[in-house]
Design an enzyme around this catalytic site. Sequence first.
Site, PDB file in Angstrom:
ATOM      1  N   TRP A 101     -72.600 -48.439 -54.090  1.00 59.40           N
ATOM      2  CA  TRP A 101     -71.200 -48.868 -54.134  1.00 59.40           C
ATOM      3  C   TRP A 101     -70.277 -47.750 -53.685  1.00 59.40           C
ATOM      4  O   TRP A 101     -69.267 -47.995 -53.012  1.00 59.40           O
ATOM      5  CB  TRP A 101     -70.850 -49.388 -55.524  1.00 59.40           C
ATOM      6  CG  TRP A 101     -71.757 -50.518 -55.912  1.00 59.40           C
ATOM      7  CD1 TRP A 101     -72.683 -50.552 -56.910  1.00 59.40           C
ATOM      8  CD2 TRP A 101     -71.882 -51.786 -55.237  1.00 59.40           C
ATOM      9  NE1 TRP A 101     -73.367 -51.743 -56.901  1.00 59.40           N
ATOM     10  CE2 TRP A 101     -72.899 -52.518 -55.889  1.00 59.40           C
ATOM     11  CE3 TRP A 101     -71.241 -52.361 -54.141  1.00 59.40           C
ATOM     12  CZ2 TRP A 101     -73.279 -53.800 -55.492  1.00 59.40           C
ATOM     13  CZ3 TRP A 101     -71.616 -53.644 -53.733  1.00 59.40           C
ATOM     14  CH2 TRP A 101     -72.622 -54.342 -54.411  1.00 59.40           C
ATOM     15  N   ASP A 171     -64.303 -46.081 -59.763  1.00 58.30           N
ATOM     16  CA  ASP A 171     -64.836 -47.434 -59.955  1.00 58.30           C
ATOM     17  C   ASP A 171     -65.683 -47.392 -61.223  1.00 58.30           C
ATOM     18  O   ASP A 171     -66.693 -46.696 -61.279  1.00 58.30           O
ATOM     19  CB  ASP A 171     -65.688 -47.809 -58.740  1.00 58.30           C
ATOM     20  CG  ASP A 171     -66.406 -49.150 -58.879  1.00 58.30           C
ATOM     21  OD1 ASP A 171     -66.325 -49.774 -59.954  1.00 58.30           O
ATOM     22  OD2 ASP A 171     -67.060 -49.555 -57.896  1.00 58.30           O
ATOM     23  N   LYS A 195     -69.467 -57.476 -65.094  1.00 54.42           N
ATOM     24  CA  LYS A 195     -70.599 -56.754 -65.656  1.00 54.42           C
ATOM     25  C   LYS A 195     -70.465 -56.565 -67.161  1.00 54.42           C
ATOM     26  O   LYS A 195     -71.414 -56.741 -67.905  1.00 54.42           O
ATOM     27  CB  LYS A 195     -70.741 -55.396 -64.961  1.00 54.42           C
ATOM     28  CG  LYS A 195     -71.061 -55.533 -63.474  1.00 54.42           C
ATOM     29  CD  LYS A 195     -71.068 -54.198 -62.769  1.00 54.42           C
ATOM     30  CE  LYS A 195     -71.351 -54.337 -61.299  1.00 54.42           C
ATOM     31  NZ  LYS A 195     -72.706 -54.832 -60.973  1.00 54.42           N
TER      32      LYS A 195
END
Length: 361
Positions: A101, A171, A195
């Site tokens: 990511w 993030d 999540k």
Amino acid sequence: MERVYNFSAGPAVLPEEVLRECQEEMMNYGGTGMSVMEMSHRSKAFENIINTAEADLRELMNIPDNYKVLFLQGGASLQFAMIPMNLMKNKVADYIITGQWAKKAFAEAKIYGDALAVASSADETFSYIPDCSNLPIRENADYVYICENNTIYGTKFKTLPNTKGKTLVADVSSCFLSEPVDVSKYGIIYGGVQKNIGPAGTVIVIIREDLITEDVLPGTPTMMKYKIHADNKSLYNTPPAYGIYVCGKVFKWLKAQGGLGVMKEKNEKKAGILYDFLDNSKLFKGTVRKEDRSLMNVPFVTGDDELDAKFIKEASAAGFVNLKGHRSVGGMRASIYNAMPLEGVEKLVGFMKKFEEENLK
């Protein structure tokens, strides 16, 4: 069918109490005679939902008054572009690459300016967090970017990087609300909620007010400007209303659990049970350097692809689902987010012990 133990990395397990409340209110929320799914985002009822959600999140995270909370769409991936579009005043940004990511965010930033990888753990398949105490942060860098918890590889920054005074952007999709954080150390802290907080479709951005300006890159679409969303209190367009509603329920649940300090203790206990087993197993082994292990995502392998596949199949049949590792790395991964009960981890370890006894050569 009974509920399974869902170890998915996302969309992931939600608290059963929250799901039951949503079920009870599905047809008639708060005496309105309609579902939140049907409700105008301009209505008083929804205004109360989003305002209460923000207030509870601010309380949980102790968010300073000079930070805005934005409930947006596009997931974390849209932020990969939105961040440079809004923050790249000098068109310079430094990235720390600790997984897929961060790599994707870095690639996106390079479209908009001079993005540089100042540290990376790619040399050992992202199995550790690099030393970030004295990085070559550039004088004119607009910000320094990290992915704080790496879902695929199971690593976590235990110490934030020394940004040498530059704005830190993080993030936190897969560790959001798993432990207390000092929001004031970040310029932007953001994450997709699917999540650890709510259903897919919502991203929460917590951004310091001085970073919200009209001075964005030329050509930045209206919907990609933080100022538009901040000025309109996340209601510039129709927001992900039902997702925000569920997030609000999870915030209430977290407060009822005792807050983020208590959640960290619970998460450390759950992760400890699984890591202790892996450290002593003769069949399974963890793949992450011990000091960099995530409390949320635990990757492990047997060292034999066929045995991994057998384990995943038999575990699923026994009610332990979504243990297959990300397609880019293989093996197994147990995501043990806030809503995964201690019992789920204990029973998984019991199943792993049994599998080991039956399959150890």
